[in-house]
Motif scaffolding. Structure first.
Motif, PDB file in Angstrom:
ATOM      1  N   TYR A   1       0.796  -1.227   0.000  1.00 18.98           N
ATOM      2  CA  TYR A   1       0.000   0.000   0.000  1.00 18.98           C
ATOM      3  C   TYR A   1       0.830   1.280   0.000  1.00 18.98           C
ATOM      4  O   TYR A   1       0.314   2.346  -0.328  1.00 18.98           O
ATOM      5  N   ILE A   2       2.104   1.210   0.403  1.00 20.38           N
ATOM      6  CA  ILE A   2       2.971   2.380   0.254  1.00 20.38           C
ATOM      7  C   ILE A   2       3.849   2.095  -0.956  1.00 20.38           C
ATOM      8  O   ILE A   2       4.960   1.570  -0.829  1.00 20.38           O
ATOM      9  N   GLU A   3       3.352   2.410  -2.119  1.00 20.80           N
ATOM     10  CA  GLU A   3       4.019   2.016  -3.359  1.00 20.80           C
ATOM     11  C   GLU A   3       5.299   2.782  -3.617  1.00 20.80           C
ATOM     12  O   GLU A   3       6.132   2.373  -4.419  1.00 20.80           O
ATOM     13  N   LYS A   4       5.469   3.923  -2.959  1.00 21.36           N
ATOM     14  CA  LYS A   4       6.710   4.691  -3.102  1.00 21.36           C
ATOM     15  C   LYS A   4       6.998   5.383  -1.775  1.00 21.36           C
ATOM     16  O   LYS A   4       6.083   5.705  -1.008  1.00 21.36           O
ATOM     17  N   SER A   5       8.275   5.571  -1.489  1.00 21.17           N
ATOM     18  CA  SER A   5       8.666   6.099  -0.177  1.00 21.17           C
ATOM     19  C   SER A   5       8.455   7.606  -0.128  1.00 21.17           C
ATOM     20  O   SER A   5       9.392   8.395  -0.206  1.00 21.17           O
ATOM     21  N   ILE A   6       7.179   7.981   0.012  1.00 18.30           N
ATOM     22  CA  ILE A   6       6.809   9.394   0.043  1.00 18.30           C
ATOM     23  C   ILE A   6       7.417  10.103   1.244  1.00 18.30           C
ATOM     24  O   ILE A   6       8.089  11.116   1.123  1.00 18.30           O
ATOM     25  N   HIS A   7       7.154   9.580   2.449  1.00 15.38           N
ATOM     26  CA  HIS A   7       7.621  10.220   3.674  1.00 15.38           C
ATOM     27  C   HIS A   7       8.753   9.395   4.285  1.00 15.38           C
ATOM     28  O   HIS A   7       8.650   8.172   4.353  1.00 15.38           O
ATOM     29  N   PRO A   8       9.836  10.041   4.740  1.00 17.66           N
ATOM     30  CA  PRO A   8      10.983   9.289   5.267  1.00 17.66           C
ATOM     31  C   PRO A   8      10.655   8.421   6.473  1.00 17.66           C
ATOM     32  O   PRO A   8      11.379   7.468   6.764  1.00 17.66           O
ATOM     33  N   HIS A   9       9.568   8.718   7.195  1.00 15.46           N
ATOM     34  CA  HIS A   9       9.199   7.899   8.354  1.00 15.46           C
ATOM     35  C   HIS A   9       8.974   6.443   7.971  1.00 15.46           C
ATOM     36  O   HIS A   9       9.266   5.537   8.753  1.00 15.46           O
ATOM     37  N   PHE A  10       8.469   6.205   6.756  1.00 12.87           N
ATOM     38  CA  PHE A  10       8.121   4.851   6.340  1.00 12.87           C
ATOM     39  C   PHE A  10       9.187   4.194   5.468  1.00 12.87           C
ATOM     40  O   PHE A  10       9.040   3.029   5.100  1.00 12.87           O
ATOM     41  N   ALA A  11      10.252   4.922   5.129  1.00 14.21           N
ATOM     42  CA  ALA A  11      11.166   4.466   4.077  1.00 14.21           C
ATOM     43  C   ALA A  11      11.745   3.084   4.339  1.00 14.21           C
ATOM     44  O   ALA A  11      11.780   2.238   3.443  1.00 14.21           O
ATOM     45  N   LYS A  12      12.210   2.818   5.585  1.00 13.49           N
ATOM     46  CA  LYS A  12      12.856   1.544   5.868  1.00 13.49           C
ATOM     47  C   LYS A  12      11.862   0.418   6.151  1.00 13.49           C
ATOM     48  O   LYS A  12      12.262  -0.731   6.290  1.00 13.49           O
ATOM     49  N   GLU A  13      10.579   0.754   6.245  1.00 16.56           N
ATOM     50  CA  GLU A  13       9.582  -0.256   6.607  1.00 16.56           C
ATOM     51  C   GLU A  13       8.814  -0.780   5.400  1.00 16.56           C
ATOM     52  O   GLU A  13       8.038  -1.721   5.532  1.00 16.56           O
ATOM     53  N   ILE A  14       9.009  -0.184   4.225  1.00 17.77           N
ATOM     54  CA  ILE A  14       8.258  -0.596   3.035  1.00 17.77           C
ATOM     55  C   ILE A  14       8.835  -1.877   2.452  1.00 17.77           C
ATOM     56  O   ILE A  14       8.109  -2.826   2.146  1.00 17.77           O
ATOM     57  N   THR A  15      10.146  -1.901   2.309  1.00 10.21           N
ATOM     58  CA  THR A  15      10.828  -3.035   1.690  1.00 10.21           C
ATOM     59  C   THR A  15      12.318  -2.893   1.996  1.00 10.21           C
ATOM     60  O   THR A  15      12.731  -1.941   2.668  1.00 10.21           O
ATOM     61  N   THR A  16      13.141  -3.809   1.535  1.00  8.86           N
ATOM     62  CA  THR A  16      14.582  -3.718   1.752  1.00  8.86           C
ATOM     63  C   THR A  16      15.143  -2.458   1.083  1.00  8.86           C
ATOM     64  O   THR A  16      14.756  -2.113  -0.036  1.00  8.86           O
ATOM     65  N   THR A  17      16.045  -1.773   1.781  1.00 11.52           N
ATOM     66  CA  THR A  17      16.638  -0.548   1.244  1.00 11.52           C
ATOM     67  C   THR A  17      18.156  -0.573   1.383  1.00 11.52           C
ATOM     68  O   THR A  17      18.706  -1.215   2.285  1.00 11.52           O
ATOM     69  N   ILE A  18      18.804   0.144   0.494  1.00  4.36           N
ATOM     70  CA  ILE A  18      20.246   0.418   0.583  1.00  4.36           C
ATOM     71  C   ILE A  18      20.390   1.924   0.731  1.00  4.36           C
ATOM     72  O   ILE A  18      19.798   2.695  -0.033  1.00  4.36           O
ATOM     73  N   THR A  19      21.163   2.339   1.734  1.00  2.00           N
ATOM     74  CA  THR A  19      21.238   3.752   2.079  1.00  2.00           C
ATOM     75  C   THR A  19      22.556   4.370   1.637  1.00  2.00           C
ATOM     76  O   THR A  19      23.633   3.819   1.892  1.00  2.00           O
ATOM     77  N   PHE A  20      22.457   5.516   0.989  1.00  2.00           N
ATOM     78  CA  PHE A  20      23.619   6.361   0.734  1.00  2.00           C
ATOM     79  C   PHE A  20      23.735   7.347   1.890  1.00  2.00           C
ATOM     80  O   PHE A  20      22.731   7.911   2.349  1.00  2.00           O
ATOM     81  N   GLY A  21      24.964   7.580   2.360  1.00  2.00           N
ATOM     82  CA  GLY A  21      25.168   8.580   3.394  1.00  2.00           C
ATOM     83  C   GLY A  21      25.293   7.998   4.792  1.00  2.00           C
ATOM     84  O   GLY A  21      25.782   6.887   4.981  1.00  2.00           O
ATOM     85  N   GLY A  22      24.830   8.768   5.774  1.00  3.54           N
ATOM     86  CA  GLY A  22      25.076   8.478   7.179  1.00  3.54           C
ATOM     87  C   GLY A  22      24.406   7.226   7.709  1.00  3.54           C
ATOM     88  O   GLY A  22      23.432   6.724   7.155  1.00  3.54           O
ATOM     89  N   PHE A  23      24.937   6.752   8.850  1.00  6.62           N
ATOM     90  CA  PHE A  23      24.451   5.533   9.496  1.00  6.62           C
ATOM     91  C   PHE A  23      23.532   5.875  10.663  1.00  6.62           C
ATOM     92  O   PHE A  23      23.418   7.034  11.069  1.00  6.62           O
ATOM     93  N   SER A  24      22.889   4.860  11.239  1.00  7.27           N
ATOM     94  CA  SER A  24      21.990   5.042  12.382  1.00  7.27           C
ATOM     95  C   SER A  24      22.747   4.791  13.683  1.00  7.27           C
ATOM     96  O   SER A  24      23.452   3.778  13.812  1.00  7.27           O
ATOM     97  N   LEU A  25      22.582   5.676  14.659  1.00  8.34           N
ATOM     98  CA  LEU A  25      23.339   5.573  15.902  1.00  8.34           C
ATOM     99  C   LEU A  25      23.004   4.327  16.714  1.00  8.34           C
ATOM    100  O   LEU A  25      23.838   3.850  17.493  1.00  8.34           O
ATOM    101  N   ASP A  26      21.795   3.784  16.549  1.00 11.42           N
ATOM    102  CA  ASP A  26      21.422   2.631  17.364  1.00 11.42           C
ATOM    103  C   ASP A  26      22.165   1.359  16.969  1.00 11.42           C
ATOM    104  O   ASP A  26      22.014   0.315  17.612  1.00 11.42           O
ATOM    105  N   THR A  27      22.991   1.426  15.929  1.00 10.41           N
ATOM    106  CA  THR A  27      23.760   0.260  15.501  1.00 10.41           C
ATOM    107  C   THR A  27      25.156   0.213  16.124  1.00 10.41           C
ATOM    108  O   THR A  27      25.890  -0.747  15.919  1.00 10.41           O
ATOM    109  N   LEU A  28      25.521   1.236  16.877  1.00 11.82           N
ATOM    110  CA  LEU A  28      26.853   1.278  17.472  1.00 11.82           C
ATOM    111  C   LEU A  28      26.939   0.356  18.687  1.00 11.82           C
ATOM    112  O   LEU A  28      25.943   0.059  19.336  1.00 11.82           O
ATOM    113  N   THR A  29      28.172  -0.075  19.007  1.00 10.75           N
ATOM    114  CA  THR A  29      28.382  -0.938  20.174  1.00 10.75           C
ATOM    115  C   THR A  29      29.382  -0.300  21.136  1.00 10.75           C
ATOM    116  O   THR A  29      28.996   0.319  22.115  1.00 10.75           O
ATOM    117  N   THR A  30      30.672  -0.433  20.849  1.00  7.92           N
ATOM    118  CA  THR A  30      31.705   0.051  21.777  1.00  7.92           C
ATOM    119  C   THR A  30      32.323   1.383  21.363  1.00  7.92           C
ATOM    120  O   THR A  30      33.250   1.856  22.022  1.00  7.92           O
TER     121      THR A  30
END
Length: 395
Positions: free
Chosen positions: A316-345
């Motif tokens: 039902y979200i045929e295109k990633s209109i709003h960034p809030h839904f971008a990673k939840e529609i389907t598999t994505t590959i991201t250009f640019g910065g990373f997400s802080l919640d993936t850090l460990t040490t």
């Protein structure tokens, strides 16, 4: 609609924030979503038995703050034990199809932020340690981008209700089960450890290494106190940062997406040593070029997110209109910065450089998931793990 709004508010309380007695909730909202903020505050009071603070803002600046009080007198209320926060935002405030002069847009951080392209600021000692949630509120402009210009409020709420499973009384249990499923998948991916990712779809292949000393994240967040919450709904994707100099190959977008307010269709990318060296698109190539010229990191492959392609979100979200839904529609590959919640040490800038993480000011999710996509992980011990086949998780 009133029933749908109450179910949505209760979903935020029970699943996203996991409110309990004694929680002190602060709701950040602008004037356009104030009515829903009041509804959420009143329902939250019934759970926390504490006052809820509504903070009204205007373009990020505080206008006023006032409490919504529970029925109990203050002397009978439980002691405050945890601060909780949420931010309600109007999906219609995103400037859809309104790029303007691209040379001016890319020169202003505030303009880039309006299009949802800013990366998380890399401030390692200021990670949020309390439950929080971003809460979208639907609007006609947002719905019309997906359903067409003839959309009305009934069709808008029907779409939103499907995405959040609000049409029946089982939405809370559904998202709890979804949280458990993603937790299982996340643990399985992290158990594999550092590995090299190979993505193969119809006519393309991309190979890239996960960043060292990082982890898969997404779904629920667990605090040191063992309390967990869901920063956003809907949730389908799990994401991991990449060694930003390792990607090799080509890939294409599986559906339209937006860059700086322009719709991009038929996009194709060639990547060498982690950096995009060529890109083509049927429409929107100028916007892509403007994005890649913001800074050097914008051209580097920085993150991957895995999400099943056969979901309500995907259909039902045929295109990633709003960034809030971008990673939840389907598999994505991201250009640019990373997400802080993936850090460990990581504790300082040197650790970020050692992990070869991309520190670009901006980020852009490219949808690549479809019924042809396969994803495998080759761990450092040489074992190969199939994690997606025909666009669907195999874990």
């Amino acid at each position: 609609m009133e029933l749908i709004l109450k179910r949505y508010a209760q979903l935020i309380i029970d699943v996203q924030l996991k409110l309990t007695e004694g929680d002190s909730l602060s709701i950040n909202t602008e004037a356009t979503t104030m009515q829903f903020a009041r509804l959420l505050a009143r329902q939250a009071c019934l759970t926390t038995r504490q006052s809820v603070t509504i903070v009204e803002t205007n373009h990020g600046k505080v206008v006023q703050a006032y409490p919504i009080e529970p029925e109990e007198k203050e002397i009978f209320r439980p002691p405050v034990h945890t601060t909780v926060m949420c931010h309600i935002f109007d999906l219609d405030t995103n400037p859809y199809r309104n790029a303007g002069d691209l040379s001016l847009v890319v020169g202003e951080v505030t303009a880039i932020a309006k299009f949802g392209h800013l990366s998380d600021p890399v401030i390692l000692d200021r990670r949020i340690a309390v439950p929080w949630a971003n809460v979208p509120y639907p609007g006609i402009r947002w719905a019309s981008e997906l359903l067409g210009k003839a959309v009305n409020e009934d069709r808008m709420w029907h779409l939103f209700s499907m995405l959040y499973r609000l049409d029946d009384g089982w939405n809370v249990s559904y998202w709890e089960e979804q949280g458990n499923l993603l937790e299982y998948r996340k643990n399985a991916l992290n158990k594999i450890g550092h590995s090299r990712v190979t993505c193969v779809s119809d006519g393309w292949q991309l190979e890239v290494a996960l960043a060292q000393n990082t982890r898969w994240a997404g779904g629920r967040t667990t605090l040191a106190s063992r309390r967990y919450f869901s920063p956003m709904l809907p949730v389908q994707g799990l994401h991991a940062p990449l060694d930003s100099f390792s990607a090799q190959g080509t890939f294409s977008a599986s559906r339209p997406f937006y860059v700086l307010g322009s719709e991009v269709t038929g996009a194709w990318f060639t990547v060498k040593d982690g950096r995009v060296i060529d890109w083509q698109a049927e429409t929107g190539k100028e916007a892509l070029s403007a994005f890649f010229n913001i800074d050097e990191g914008a051209r580097h492959v920085g993150e991957i997110s895995l999400a099943d392609n056969d979901t309500i979100e995907s259909r039902y979200i045929e295109k990633s209109i709003h960034p809030h839904f971008a990673k939840e529609i389907t598999t994505t590959i991201t250009f640019g910065g990373f997400s802080l919640d993936t850090l460990t040490t990581q504790a300082n800038d040197e650790d970020i450089l050692t992990s070869k993480l991309c520190e670009s000011l901006v980020r852009l999710e490219i949808p690549v998931g479809d019924s042809h996509l396969s994803v495998t992980l080759q761990a450092d011990d040489g074992q190969t793990h199939d994690v997606m086949f025909e666009g669907v998780h195999t874990l």
